[in-house]
Design an enzyme around this catalytic site. Structure first.
Site, PDB file in Angstrom:
ATOM      1  N   CYS A  88       0.818  -1.225   0.000  1.00 34.97           N
ATOM      2  CA  CYS A  88       0.000   0.000   0.000  1.00 34.97           C
ATOM      3  C   CYS A  88       0.847   1.269   0.000  1.00 34.97           C
ATOM      4  CB  CYS A  88      -0.967   0.001   1.174  1.00 34.97           C
ATOM      5  SG  CYS A  88      -2.334  -1.133   0.899  1.00 34.97           S
ATOM      6  N   HIS A 341      -9.806   3.079  -3.049  1.00 34.29           N
ATOM      7  CA  HIS A 341      -8.415   2.699  -2.815  1.00 34.29           C
ATOM      8  C   HIS A 341      -7.859   1.794  -3.912  1.00 34.29           C
ATOM      9  CE1 HIS A 341      -4.700   1.751  -0.973  1.00 34.29           C
ATOM     10  NE2 HIS A 341      -5.072   0.739  -0.221  1.00 34.29           N
TER      11      HIS A 341
END
Lengths: 397, 478
Positions: A88, A341
């Site tokens: 991430c 996301h």
């Protein structure tokens, strides 16, 4: 010896696609959308951009291999392009490496871009890279992201009295912010009751505690600080960057780890603060785009970034200081929760939000944060979690 | 001393299907009680491990020199079950292993082979474990009568708790109950024919011959342990053999477990041994393509085995399966939509490299600083020393929950999955907590490892194989 790139590197153009379920476009279309918005923002035609941009860093976890993820859609033939993957923290790490190259004097103008096309698989949640499922103890069979990020909750709740309802308030805040944002994946408000009653994904996380799983891309054109005025007056400078990576199962290996926060965030933030010369982030930074992949993560991040003392996140949730028009807005964009996301894109999308807010150029005046924001922070955390990135950008002093 | 039984253990799966639920689903007569059902992540291999762990208890595992696995429901047609179980049990490398299979007599055949090996001096301590998970065609009598369990015995000639005083065997050919290579379900011919011409004819012949051979009568036995396909046949046969149904017959467990195939007779034996007193004489009769009969005599040593987990420990640790449909799902009889998660990846070389942690559930303890590691690591997380570790077996130790989540997204046919970080012998690691209702999960809950099948690994090109690993379950002391 840790050096600093503070004020040596500028952002002169940024772009971000609409995030969401982009069934009609592929990853290459997303790359083009984000890059061309950044070109236009920097006042360059695509021909000029191709001539002037010397190198590229492209971040993606699942949507392609090699630097060709940038070179192919943008027809960047022959340029030095690196593919960055750091779970991430991928987009903020692509950004960080691009900044380092410019600060080192190797290039004058570069492009950092992140992209992810998640929705085509039809799967729930994010795919598991082979490394992870094949990693020793078959993590993939017992891991889900909302599960592993939820592990601290029962311990934190036992020690500091946090409740599921406190998490729900974070979701309500971020949904409200996203409802004002035309590029957000989810653009609707939710009530506390809706969040509390939503089906559970991985307790304490119900569906409204979990971020959107989205397609999207974001890009930044980065140049030497002394060149920035060629492009625009309201350029932003890079103040500090940090990345922290630990063993995948660091919290299992660490004797007596207490789950009261994530060391990766703490360390990445310390690096960025040291580089930026920041000693009191809550006072010195005006807005924060943090990695609210799950509401528990945002709650812990308040403390891990040093915005509130350990154990005080819950009172900060209640006193409204992190709301859109609060003292220190956190996730004015809507956050991962509401904006979505796409893993390889999110960190650059967070910088895009800071950039637009500081320039007073957000696309909907209703969501322009108050005061005169001069500095913003973007934060990401991923993996088990064991990987974090932090970037701080702001106006010239 | 002649070879005999030196330890015992048994295992009954946590989930039970009430027969009245089956009857309700098919609107038929259902029979009494419940049957034990292996969970979706259990098979005969994992059941065999459970019973053997209970049998071994505090036994020094380095003294086991043979291990025999008995089952008719192997997960592999070609590939040894016993070798998987032996590694899961952390038995010595030189333990001789073999699978006994092909008939419901394979459990008693393994017992005979173990006794022979010890009596011949070829082995000192032979462990056997029998397990079966047979399924009957939905709506059949076999579906009602079968259940799943496992039983394990340790055979040796020192500290013998159950001596073998006599043995009889004969073989017989009849097509009564069977499964061909390609069959999922157990088939049988018309029931009056197979009971009369198969089961009863053989059992009466075997018991008569045994009593005659050893010059004994039914009155010379404390208990009869008798294999039978169903409860009614059991009752009529025990009576026909002239054993007093009130005092002389071991409960066949049909109402609490069901007919567990090759493990059935040995499971009843374990149940009998839990109640047995020194001096008791037992007659054990197993049937399938012939008969095996054992005359057993309980010794004073039985008192030292009272802490073993046998059948009784497991009978009250149970949960009813919520519906017949759920049962069909658990046993893989009907496919069910699951959370759409990415395919799991594991290749044979990776499973092999990591087999000591995956199958034997061993962690590494750093010799320099004591830090524990699971998954394995070349470099110590704390002191950075390379390759200085002792392997520590976690599978036979209890642990506690450090933290947990209740996960609906993690791939499980039985959501939500309780996923936890547990600490076992100072080693923290991730596991699924199975057999754990979300509301009972809590920090510091005491858990113990349980061997399970995790998923089908491999590739579509090469084929799939079964990835086994350990989960934990709450410790329930009864």
């Amino acid at each position: 010896m840790a050096g600093t790139i503070k004020d040596k590197v500028a952002i002169v153009g940024m772009g971000a696609t609409k995030f969401g379920e982009r069934w009609d476009v592929g990853w290459e279309d997303l790359v083009v959308e984000a890059a061309f918005e950044a070109y236009e923002d920097a006042g360059m035609s695509s021909q000029e951009a191709c001539e002037r941009i010397e190198a590229g860093w492209v971040g993606t976890v699942f949507s392609g291999i090699s630097g060709a993820v940038m070179a192919d859609p943008l027809k960047f033939d022959g340029k030095p392009i690196s593919h960055v993957e750091n779970q991430c923290a991928t987009p903020l790490d692509a950004f960080r490496n691009a900044c380092f190259a410019v600060a080192a004097g190797v290039y004058d103008i570069v492009l950092a871009l992140g992209v992810e096309k998640l929705k085509d698989t039809g799967l729930s949640g994010v795919p598991s890279p082979e490394f992870f499922t094949n990693f020793g103890i078959y993590n993939g069979k017992i891991f889900s992201a909302p599960g592993s990020f939820g592990l601290p909750f029962v311990r934190y709740a036992a020690k500091y009295g946090a409740k599921k309802e406190d998490l729900a308030r974070i979701a309500v805040k971020n949904h409200y912010n996203g409802s004002l944002n035309p590029k957000a994946h989810y653009q609707r408000v939710v009530t506390l009751e809706q969040v509390m009653k939503a089906p559970i994904v991985a307790w304490p996380h119900g569906i409204f505690d979990c971020c959107g799983n989205s397609d999207g891309a974001a890009a930044a054109i980065i140049c030497r600080a002394d060149m920035a005025k060629e492009f625009r007056d309201d350029y932003l400078l890079v103040k500090g960057v940090g990345v922290s990576v630990d063993a995948v199962l660091m919290h299992a290996y660490r004797p007596h780890f207490d789950y009261m926060g994530w060391p990766a965030t703490q360390r990445a933030a310390q690096q960025a603060y040291a580089m930026a010369g920041i000693t009191n982030p809550y006072k010195e930074i005006d807005m924060f785009e943090v990695h609210d992949c799950f509401t528990t993560t945002e709650m812990l991040t308040y403390e891990d970034l040093g915005l509130v003392p350990k154990g005080h996140a819950v009172e900060a949730i209640h006193d409204g200081r992190f709301e859109l028009h609060g003292e220190r807005p956190v996730n004015p964009s809507g956050g991962l929760k509401s904006f979505g996301h796409p893993i390889g894109a999110s960190g650059l999308r967070m910088l895009y939000e800071c950039y637009k807010q500081i320039q007073h150029k957000v696309d909907n005046p209703a969501r322009q944060i108050g005061g005169n924001p001069r500095m913003g922070l973007a934060h990401q955390i991923g993996g088990a979690p064991n990987v974090s990135g932090v970037g701080i950008i702001g106006l010239p002093e | 001393m002649a070879a005999g039984i030196t330890s015992y253990g048994a295992y009954v799966p946590y989930y039970r299907m009430e027969r009245k639920e089956i009857a309700k689903a098919w609107q038929t007569g259902g029979g009494a009680g419940e049957k034990a059902v292996a969970d979706y992540d259990q098979d005969s291999i994992t059941l065999a491990v459970e019973a053997a762990v209970n049998c071994l208890a505090d036994t020094d595992r380095s003294k086991i020199d043979r291990f025999y696995m008995a089952t008719t429901t192997s997960s592999y047609r070609e590939k040894q079950d016993a070798a998987i179980v032996a590694l899961a049990l952390d038995l010595p490398r030189q333990t001789g292993t073999a699978d006994f299979t092909g008939s419901l007599r394979c459990g008693t055949a393994a017992l005979r082979a173990a006794l022979d090996a010890v009596d011949a001096g070829a082995a000192k301590n032979v462990l056997i474990s029998a397990a079966d998970c047979r399924v009957g065609v939905p709506k059949s009598d076999i579906e009602l009568n079968t259940g799943d369990s496992s039983a394990s015995l340790l055979i040796g000639n020192e500290n013998v708790a159950v001596a073998v005083e006599g043995y009889y065997s004969h073989h017989d050919e009849i097509v009564d109950w069977w499964r061909k290579e390609s069959d999922t379900f157990v088939h049988n011919w018309e029931s009056r024919y197979i009971i009369e011409s198969g089961y009863t004819r053989n059992v009466v012949e075997a018991v008569s011959a045994t009593l005659k051979k050893y010059n004994l009568t039914p009155q010379d036995f404390s208990k009869l342990i008798l294999y039978a396909p169903d409860l009614r046949t059991f009752n009529t046969t025990a009576a026909a053999l002239k054993f007093d149904p009130k005092t002389q017959v071991q409960d066949p467990l049909f109402t609490v477990i069901g007919n567990s195939g090759s493990a059935f007779t040995l499971t009843m034996l374990v149940a009998a041994l839990e109640q047995a007193k020194p001096g008791d004489r037992l007659l054990m009769v197993n049937y399938s393509s012939g008969c095996d009969v054992f005359i057993l005599r309980v010794t004073e040593e039985i008192e030292k085995l009272r802490n073993r987990r046998g059948v009784s420990y497991h009978l009250d640790i149970k949960k009813p399966i919520s519906s017949y449909e759920k049962y069909l799902q658990i046993r893989g009889i009907v496919p069910v939509e699951m959370a759409r998660r990415p395919d799991d990846v594991c290749y044979s070389p990776a499973a092999w490299r990591d087999s000591e942690q995956l199958i034997a559930f061993k962690a590494q303890r750093c010799r320099k600083c004591g830090t524990m590691h699971l998954p394995r690591s070349r470099v110590c997380y704390t002191c950075k020393t390379k390759d200085e570790f002792d392997m520590v077996r976690l599978s036979d130790k209890k642990g506690t929950v450090v933290t947990y989540v209740i996960d609906n997204l993690a791939p499980s046919p039985n959501p939500p999955m309780v996923v936890a970080v547990v600490e076992i012998d100072e080693c923290r690691t991730y596991v699924e907590i199975t057999e754990c209702a979300p509301e009972i999960a809590k920090i510091d809950m005491v858990v113990e490892p349980t061997f399970r099948r995790l998923f089908e690994a491999g590739t579509s090109a090469a084929g799939t194989f079964i990835a086994y690993y350990w989960k934990c379950r709450p410790v329930r002391e009864v």
